[in-house]
Design a protein around this motif. Structure first.
Motif, PDB file in Angstrom:
ATOM      1  N   LEU A   1       0.829  -1.203   0.000  1.00 23.95           N
ATOM      2  CA  LEU A   1       0.000   0.000   0.000  1.00 23.95           C
ATOM      3  C   LEU A   1       0.868   1.260   0.000  1.00 23.95           C
ATOM      4  N   LEU A   2       1.902   1.280   0.839  1.00 23.62           N
ATOM      5  CA  LEU A   2       2.790   2.435   0.875  1.00 23.62           C
ATOM      6  C   LEU A   2       3.532   2.596  -0.450  1.00 23.62           C
TER       7      LEU A   2
ATOM      8  N   HIS B   1       4.472   6.585  -0.597  1.00 23.44           N
ATOM      9  CA  HIS B   1       4.743   7.181   0.720  1.00 23.44           C
ATOM     10  C   HIS B   1       4.299   8.643   0.795  1.00 23.44           C
ATOM     11  N   VAL B   2       3.216   8.976   0.086  1.00 19.73           N
ATOM     12  CA  VAL B   2       2.670  10.334   0.101  1.00 19.73           C
ATOM     13  C   VAL B   2       1.314  10.295   0.809  1.00 19.73           C
ATOM     14  N   CYS B   3       1.117  11.183   1.767  1.00 19.63           N
ATOM     15  CA  CYS B   3      -0.124  11.237   2.533  1.00 19.63           C
ATOM     16  C   CYS B   3      -1.295  11.598   1.620  1.00 19.63           C
ATOM     17  N   ALA B   4      -2.374  10.849   1.732  1.00 18.47           N
ATOM     18  CA  ALA B   4      -3.556  11.079   0.900  1.00 18.47           C
ATOM     19  C   ALA B   4      -4.348  12.305   1.346  1.00 18.47           C
ATOM     20  N   TYR B   5      -4.024  12.873   2.498  1.00 22.12           N
ATOM     21  CA  TYR B   5      -4.771  14.017   3.012  1.00 22.12           C
ATOM     22  C   TYR B   5      -4.011  15.334   2.855  1.00 22.12           C
TER      23      TYR B   5
ATOM     24  N   VAL C   1      -5.541   4.011   2.439  1.00 22.05           N
ATOM     25  CA  VAL C   1      -4.643   4.976   1.808  1.00 22.05           C
ATOM     26  C   VAL C   1      -3.464   5.193   2.744  1.00 22.05           C
ATOM     27  N   ALA C   2      -2.355   5.662   2.181  1.00 23.27           N
ATOM     28  CA  ALA C   2      -1.202   6.031   3.002  1.00 23.27           C
ATOM     29  C   ALA C   2      -1.486   7.379   3.651  1.00 23.27           C
TER      30      ALA C   2
END
Length: 147
Positions: free
Chosen positions: A74-75, A80-84, A110-111
């Protein structure tokens, strides 16, 4: 524990194995060291970073279905990018929280960075006022093994 990348005889990426597993492959003479890591040698072999199988392995299993869900995959999918917030992600967030029946699936995870994951808690993104910057999707093998 160190992981070692396993290549098919045709130099295609297959998967990652543990260092002891890679050494057993070398002892059984089913693989050779393609790239060595720094450090002490392991018997007659350098410490493997990448091994290549000597015989081609047909990967029918890969074409039957997509990769199964894992935190590592998943990462890799989300780079490694935040989905928020778009920052560096190190945790996994469930879009529909597990406390409400959401599971570990490609379309429900999501990551996320630790800050956003803690802020969202056990709420949906709309309840938390945190819209997703990306839409979750099921990746292909190339994307998962590319990490």
């Amino acid at each position: 524990m160190t992981t070692v990348l396993v290549l098919n005889a045709s130099y295609e990426r297959l998967h990652y194995v543990s260092l002891p597993h890679a050494v057993r492959m070398l002892v059984r003479q089913v693989a050779v060291v393609e790239e060595a890591a720094d450090g002490r040698p392991l018997g007659p072999w350098p410490r493997p970073k990448v091994v290549r199988l000597l015989r081609y392995v047909a990967m029918r299993w890969r074409y039957r279905s997509g990769p199964s869900w894992s935190r590592r995959a998943l990462l890799a999918r989300d780079q490694h990018v935040c989905a928020y917030c778009g920052g560096r992600a190190s945790t996994v967030d469930h879009v529909m929280p597990r406390s409400r029946g959401g599971g570990d699936t490609w379309l429900n995870t999501v990551a996320a960075c630790a800050r956003c994951n803690h802020r969202k808690r056990d709420r949906t993104p709309s309840e938390a006022g945190m819209p997703l910057r990306v839409r979750p999707y099921a990746p292909g093998w190339e994307q998962v093994l590319g990490s």
